[in-house]
Motif scaffolding. Sequence first.
Motif, short mmCIF file in Angstrom:
data_model
loop_
_atom_site.label_atom_id
_atom_site.label_comp_id
_atom_site.label_asym_id
_atom_site.label_seq_id
_atom_site.Cartn_x
_atom_site.Cartn_y
_atom_site.Cartn_z
N ARG A 122 0.82 -1.22 0.00
CA ARG A 122 0.00 0.00 0.00
C ARG A 122 0.85 1.27 0.00
N VAL A 145 -7.32 -1.53 -7.42
CA VAL A 145 -7.98 -1.45 -6.12
C VAL A 145 -6.87 -1.26 -5.08
N THR A 146 -6.98 -0.21 -4.29
CA THR A 146 -5.99 0.04 -3.25
C THR A 146 -6.48 -0.53 -1.93
N VAL A 148 -6.14 -3.35 -0.35
CA VAL A 148 -6.78 -4.67 -0.37
C VAL A 148 -6.39 -5.44 0.89
N SER A 163 -11.61 -4.01 0.36
CA SER A 163 -10.69 -2.87 0.42
C SER A 163 -11.04 -2.01 1.63
N TYR A 169 -15.26 -1.04 5.33
CA TYR A 169 -14.60 -1.55 4.13
C TYR A 169 -15.59 -1.54 2.97
N LEU A 180 -3.31 -4.39 -7.64
CA LEU A 180 -3.83 -4.37 -6.27
C LEU A 180 -2.73 -3.85 -5.35
N GLU B 110 -6.20 7.70 -3.04
CA GLU B 110 -6.17 7.00 -4.33
C GLU B 110 -6.50 7.93 -5.50
#
Lengths: 268, 333
Positions: A122, A145-146, A148, A163, A169, A180, B110
């Motif tokens: 991350r 997708v961050t 995860v 996530s 979440y 990911l 993000e």
Amino acid sequence: MLKIVVCVKAVPDPEKADQIRIDPVSKALVRADVPLVLNPLDKNAMEAAVQLKEQFGAHVSVLSMGPPPAANVVKECLALGADQGILLSDRAFAGADAYATAYTLARGVEKIGSYDLILCGRASSDGSTEWVGPELATLLDTPIVTMVEEIIEYGDEWWKVKSGLDNGYRVVRVKLPAVLTVTRELNTPRTLSFSGIIKARRKQISQWGIDDLDIPEQAVGLKGSPTIVSEMTTQESTREVEMISGTREEMAERLIQKLADAGFLASS
Amino acid sequence: MTTVEFRHGPVWVIAEQIEGRVRAVSFQLIGHARKLADELGAPVEVILLGESLDEPAQQLIAAGADTVYLGDDPDLAFYHPEIYTEMIVRLAQERQPEIMLIGSTPMGRELPALVAARLRTGLTAHCIDLVLNENMILEQKVPGYGGLISIICPERRPQMATAARGVFPSPELDTSRPGRVAPLVVPKEIPHRIETLEIVREEPEGVPLESAAVVVAGGAGAGDPGGWREIQGLARVLNAALGSTRPAVDEGWTELETMIGQSGKVVSPELYLGVGLSGELQHMVGIVGAKVMVAVNNDAKSPVFEQVDYGIVDDCREFVPVLIEKIREYQTK
């Protein structure tokens, strides 16, 4: 077979990173001899890749950008179970910000070839921006997708992942190929095994420079970075500390008195 | 009607809403954007994406926005990386903003990177100050290496930065401020390779950090989960919110949500107690305007003792149980 690229970073050992400091007089960084280690969250990304390899069969490539000593970190990933190790290393890559880093990694991924999955930690322990994963995904035109923390379902085309949010979440479906970025909650990284280290000895690390990636010098490193450091300063505190001394019990009592005097503690 | 020519592009804030409520950090960034825009002689433009947001849009004008670009559509109700990015990038290409600010929230960890990479511009994370220098370039301040680092994006635009809730004060709302709302349309031809199926929100346990009057923060000095439980116990007896440093989170003793500092939460309690932590600036910048600050750490030379009002040099694993017992005694006295 799944083709996985794990992007990792060699960071100054987090336990000793506080030795790198700004000199109050020269305002330059005091370079302490801090060893480079595998970024902690990248261990979770590596672990995820190795688990997928064990479960479904996969070819795992490890990709890192860094100075020549970062090869040790790539080697560690080979010992953990990666099949191929690539270090992007060139004087021209030095001084890269998140964008220039993501750009260089993207060219590295393209040179590796096709992929189903790119895994990143991350954030890195030294930069902590969390930008490289999403910028890399954008430059490769790949969904991301961050944060995860769990892979719920592995489909042929779509995967379902969990996530993290602040206080909660989200459950997301993402179409492969995808990027990911993973959190600590995803798994418990294994430690290096002796047999892994032995096997890794036979694996080669490729080192690719700017000519191997066929990219212009002004696109990488400091020249390719939109952001630069303009100034470094040290900060002076505005508080005057009063040290409380005595035996352990005395210190506790004296502190409680200070807090009570300031109105923070009430007796019944 | 006269048209005004601006020398600089607008100052942008990407606002964020949750279930129709705009987050506090978005208001705070609009307040700061207003100051920057007035210095630049530029307008403040805010992008707000969500569903049923007419009233919130008016609040953003009251907070300092000249124009609110409002995307109001069921598809926008929750943050969608592909749609949000596409809408923001298209509008940015048209409006050419000078600066773009976003809150450091899960979305703000993000979305700005997706936008910055598309616009090929710079992006600075978790700033603790944003000021214009003599060349009208944004100095984006982040802590690091025991000091403060100023980052600039000299050539490319927009200059993009994120900051957490509490870094900038909440602006006074002025409902008589003029401003306009311009609608944004959701583009049709978006790939949709990501789909959010479910959002689960959990009620945080204990006292929320951001609004707590007393904060007890623990660090690596806790040593092990047992030491951490003692710090939790101290927070309980003081009716305090529990905070942490990055090393404590990395050790797995506590959740990321408790992390105070540059890349975590910003707190402004009346009383702050730092226990078993060295006072790295990355953590300390997360404490703003505390009335009284106390530190307990075993290393007399650690920088935390230059940043607090009261210091105690002791191993927190030994000291905290004694302190808890003495507080209980005092409370029942």
